[in-house]
Design a protein around this motif. Structure first.
Motif, short mmCIF file in Angstrom:
data_model
loop_
_atom_site.label_atom_id
_atom_site.label_comp_id
_atom_site.label_asym_id
_atom_site.label_seq_id
_atom_site.Cartn_x
_atom_site.Cartn_y
_atom_site.Cartn_z
N THR A 86 0.81 -1.22 0.00
CA THR A 86 0.00 0.00 0.00
C THR A 86 0.84 1.27 0.00
O THR A 86 0.31 2.36 -0.18
N THR A 119 -4.54 1.56 -2.66
CA THR A 119 -5.24 1.98 -1.44
C THR A 119 -5.62 0.86 -0.49
O THR A 119 -6.06 1.13 0.62
N ASN A 120 -5.50 -0.40 -0.92
CA ASN A 120 -5.73 -1.46 0.06
C ASN A 120 -4.83 -2.66 -0.24
O ASN A 120 -4.31 -2.80 -1.33
N SER A 122 -3.44 -6.67 1.84
CA SER A 122 -3.76 -7.80 2.72
C SER A 122 -3.96 -7.33 4.17
O SER A 122 -3.25 -6.44 4.65
N ALA A 123 -4.92 -7.94 4.83
CA ALA A 123 -5.15 -7.64 6.25
C ALA A 123 -4.18 -8.38 7.15
O ALA A 123 -4.03 -8.05 8.32
N SER A 130 4.07 -2.34 5.61
CA SER A 130 2.89 -1.99 4.81
C SER A 130 2.17 -3.25 4.33
O SER A 130 2.82 -4.25 3.99
N PRO A 131 0.83 -3.21 4.26
CA PRO A 131 0.09 -4.36 3.74
C PRO A 131 0.49 -4.69 2.30
O PRO A 131 0.68 -3.80 1.48
N ALA A 133 0.05 -5.75 -1.46
CA ALA A 133 -1.01 -5.60 -2.46
C ALA A 133 -1.16 -6.89 -3.25
O ALA A 133 -0.23 -7.71 -3.33
N ALA A 137 -6.56 -5.59 -5.73
CA ALA A 137 -6.46 -4.50 -4.77
C ALA A 137 -6.87 -3.18 -5.42
O ALA A 137 -6.63 -2.95 -6.60
N SER A 138 -7.46 -2.30 -4.64
CA SER A 138 -7.96 -1.01 -5.14
C SER A 138 -6.83 -0.02 -5.39
O SER A 138 -5.82 0.01 -4.68
N SER A 146 -11.35 5.53 -9.78
CA SER A 146 -11.09 4.23 -9.14
C SER A 146 -10.62 3.21 -10.16
O SER A 146 -11.09 3.18 -11.30
N SER A 148 -8.22 -0.90 -10.19
CA SER A 148 -7.73 -2.01 -9.37
C SER A 148 -6.58 -2.69 -10.10
O SER A 148 -6.44 -2.57 -11.32
#
Length: 159
Positions: A86, A119-120, A122-123, A130-131, A133, A137-138, A146, A148
């Motif tokens: 991200t 912008t997003n 992995s949780a 950083s998460p 991608a 992913a967005s 927008s 992906s």
């Protein structure tokens, strides 16, 4: 399970409606009625009137079509490529959509480059804080639309 995104992965094409503003002109054969005072050979006055053409000016807008790829660098690699997180960006180009003929001015132009942001991610999987991608992913493009990520590793996936 989506594959981890990496440097060079493409993003989905998107567009920013109304981004390009332009002016154009249209010929009007009957723009103005003009009369001239004239004199007949016998000396009597008369008015000679006729339509005269000219251009009418108008304004309009068109979309910017955006395409791009992930731009990542770092010390974590997948299949020889730096992975995207991200904190990675996207390198994008944009192209103005169709415009009416006889354009007199365009703003900001008919094409350009910009940088977007992932912008997003992995949780649960992080790289350098950083998460990570992944495919899907967005992305927010440099023009604010927008998108992906549309590619990712086929053999290294994120849960």
């Amino acid at each position: 399970m989506p594959g981890i995104a990496y440097h060079g992965c493409s993003i989905a094409d998107s567009s920013k409606q109304g981004y390009v503003q332009y002016n154009y002109k249209v010929w009007d054969a009957y723009k103005e009625w003009i009369c001239e005072d004239k004199t007949h050979p016998d000396g009597s006055p008369y008015k000679d009137c006729d339509w005269v053409g000219g251009y009418d000016e108008f304004s309009d807008s068109t979309e910017a079509a955006i395409s791009g790829t992930v731009a990542s660098s770092g010390n974590v690699y997948v299949n020889g490529n730096p992975i995207a997180t991200t904190s990675s960006s996207t390198n994008e180009t944009w192209q103005a959509g169709s415009m009416k003929p006889i354009v007199t001015s365009v703003s900001p132009g008919t094409s350009g480059t910009c940088t977007g942001n992932i912008t997003n991610g992995s949780a649960t999987v992080y790289a350098n804080g950083s998460p990570v991608a992944y495919n899907g992913a967005s992305v927010v493009t440099g023009l604010g639309s927008s998108s992906s990520i549309t590619q990712g590793s086929h053999d290294v996936v994120v849960h």
